[in-house]
Design an enzyme around this catalytic site. Structure first.
Site, PDB file in Angstrom:
ATOM      1  N   HIS A 159      -7.827   0.950   1.837  1.00 40.60           N
ATOM      2  CA  HIS A 159      -7.730   0.888   3.494  1.00 40.60           C
ATOM      3  C   HIS A 159      -8.550   2.274   3.589  1.00 40.60           C
ATOM      4  O   HIS A 159      -7.700   2.736   4.452  1.00 40.60           O
ATOM      5  CB  HIS A 159      -5.976   0.675   3.435  1.00 40.60           C
ATOM      6  CG  HIS A 159      -5.687   0.148   4.675  1.00 40.60           C
ATOM      7  ND1 HIS A 159      -4.579  -0.617   4.910  1.00 40.60           N
ATOM      8  CD2 HIS A 159      -6.821  -0.015   5.969  1.00 40.60           C
ATOM      9  CE1 HIS A 159      -5.047  -0.949   6.419  1.00 40.60           C
ATOM     10  NE2 HIS A 159      -6.195  -0.818   6.789  1.00 40.60           N
ATOM     11  N   GLU A 188       1.160  -1.448   0.062  1.00 44.80           N
ATOM     12  CA  GLU A 188      -0.083  -0.134   0.127  1.00 44.80           C
ATOM     13  C   GLU A 188       1.032   1.398  -0.089  1.00 44.80           C
ATOM     14  O   GLU A 188       1.730   1.314   0.695  1.00 44.80           O
ATOM     15  CB  GLU A 188      -1.026   0.179   1.418  1.00 44.80           C
ATOM     16  CG  GLU A 188      -1.847  -1.117   1.097  1.00 44.80           C
ATOM     17  CD  GLU A 188      -2.581  -0.687   2.433  1.00 44.80           C
ATOM     18  OE1 GLU A 188      -2.768  -0.163   3.582  1.00 44.80           O
ATOM     19  OE2 GLU A 188      -3.677  -2.553   2.581  1.00 44.80           O
TER      20      GLU A 188
END
Length: 234
Positions: free
Chosen positions: A195, A176
């Site tokens: 997220h 990420e």
């Protein structure tokens, strides 16, 4: 390092998880495409009622997801280390059956929707393995609101590309931000979010409130709220 305690943000994640189940049940991707094409595309949609939800990780998030699923009249099964239902859990009647981590393939095979809500620890690394994914129904959907490394992402991408499962809804990833060259961006059977399933105004205020409460408790020599077990990793 990401903190694995979940007491303040589970209230958003469980609603997100069931929303993702409905995304596939109602085939919202098809509806969005039809709107973009100005096409009046009538088709049958699916109910969550009567479907089996498998919850991998029956902690705060998993339990809240299971309770909400029951409101949709889903059948709920779950996986955790302790496979014995407590007296309170038996009375609540939310979970029909508990599986141990070594029985994950059985849970995956029995589920129409799988919600992964585990923290990341050495024990949960690739808990959803290639074999577990292969055990899913062709109509199965996996939703990950836990941690990206809990799924064998390469195996998941392969299954999605070959349409061996219906789809996946992912709020977390191995890397990420998700790299621009990730195949996940182009897969039509993937619903993704960056997220942020728990990134709400309420969560920010609740986190601060809990910090202040714990500061007062610490100064007073009282037991702290939401303490992480360093041995277990969450």
């Amino acid at each position: 390092m990401q903190k694995e305690c979940t007491a303040t943000h589970w209230q958003s994640k469980h609603r997100y998880a069931i929303t993702c189940c409905n995304w596939f049940a109602k085939d919202f991707a098809r509806l969005v495409a039809a709107k973009a094409a100005r096409k009046w595309d009538v088709f049958e949609v699916e109910e969550l009622r009567g479907k089996t939800l498998g919850v991998v990780g029956y902690g705060d998030i998993g339990r809240a997801t299971a309770q909400l699923a029951r409101a949709f009249r889903m059948r709920v099964i779950a996986l955790r280390r302790n496979t014995k239902l407590s007296a309170a859990e038996q009375e609540e009647g939310v979970v029909e059956k508990l599986y141990s981590p070594d029985q994950i393939e059985q849970l995956m095979a029995a589920s129409d929707y799988v919600v992964l809500a585990t923290p990341y620890t050495p024990a949960t690394h690739h808990i959803v393995s290639a074999a577990a994914i292969a055990a899913m129904k062709p109509t199965g959907v996996i939703v990950n609101v836990g941690r990206g490394k809990c799924i064998d992402e390469a195996a998941l991408i392969d299954a999605l590309r070959k349409q061996r499962i219906r789809g996946a809804a992912l709020d977390v990833f191995v890397t990420e931000p998700l790299p621009p060259d990730s195949p996940l961006w182009d897969l039509p059977n993937v619903f993704m979010s960056p997220h942020n399933a728990d990134r709400t105004k309420e969560f920010q205020f609740e986190s601060i409130e809990q910090f202040v409460q714990n500061a007062h408790r610490y100064l007073a020599g009282e037991e702290l709220l939401n303490v992480c077990d360093k041995a277990s990793g969450y």
